[in-house]
Write a protein that holds these residues in place. Structure first.
Motif: not given
Length: 212
Positions: A94-108
């Protein structure tokens, strides 16, 4: 001004965090992750999504926590991941997924210790949403067709579970205003007012960043 900010939202149960996060993401035209984060973590890790849902924001024991943090800080290999206890795998995935999502760009991103996972990201605004108990009781009772007493019981249990999970997995205390950029009372501001406050803070932070 282009939006480059990632918003993380911690929330008391019944404070409207999901609705506020979703509407904010729609207004900003960026991806929104609440339960969708579990789907992403399952996809990236190869684990069953139902496993993530069953363990979603639920506390574990402190011994397992220390094992997780030792492994996470030292790094881990594919082989070591396969040998980990299930809760350990879920936490790291889950932590890895959060970091990967953040690297893709802005989000909530709502919940799941996202503020802690993204502590090293400079373009993050961490928000905690709270509200008076009576306001939350009314919201939850209406949404789930419960009596006020049952709604309050559900709120207390859910908040306790979220706090325990967050306090185990981070170096901060769930809901402590000092740990967030913004702590907002949604009962006072309402959904639109809360979104307005978050967007104003985002705009200010981005303007200040441009001056650097």
């Amino acid at each position: 001004m282009a939006n480059n900010t990632i918003i993380t939202i911690g929330r008391q149960y019944g404070s409207g965090g999901h609705d506020i996060g979703k509407q904010l993401a729609e207004e900003l035209n960026v991806p929104f992750y609440d339960k969708a984060l579990l789907e992403r973590a399952a996809k990236d890790s190869g684990l069953c999504q139902e496993i993530f849902e069953n363990h979603d924001e639920k506390p574990t024991n402190s011994f397992l926590y220390s094992l997780v943090m030792d492994t996470y800080s030292l790094g881990y290999t594919t082989s070591s991941f396969s040998e980990m206890p299930l809760n350990h795998k879920i936490f790291l995935a889950q932590f890895d997924a959060i970091k990967n999502i953040a690297k893709e760009g802005p989000c909530v991103i709502v919940g799941r210790c996202a503020d802690y996972a993204l502590a090293d990201f400079p373009n993050v605004v961490n928000v905690f949403l709270h509200a008076d108990m009576q306001d939350r009781v009314v919201r939850i009772a209406r949404r789930h067709d419960l009596t006020d007493a049952k709604a309050k019981d559900l709120i207390v249990k859910t908040d306790k579970r979220r706090a325990s999970y967050y306090n185990y997995y981070t170096s901060k205390k769930w809901g402590d205003a000092a740990g967030y950029d913004l702590s907002l009372n949604t009962a006072t501001l309402g959904i639109d007012g809360t979104i307005h406050m978050i967007r104003e803070f985002m705009a200010y932070k981005e303007r200040e960043h441009e001056k650097i």
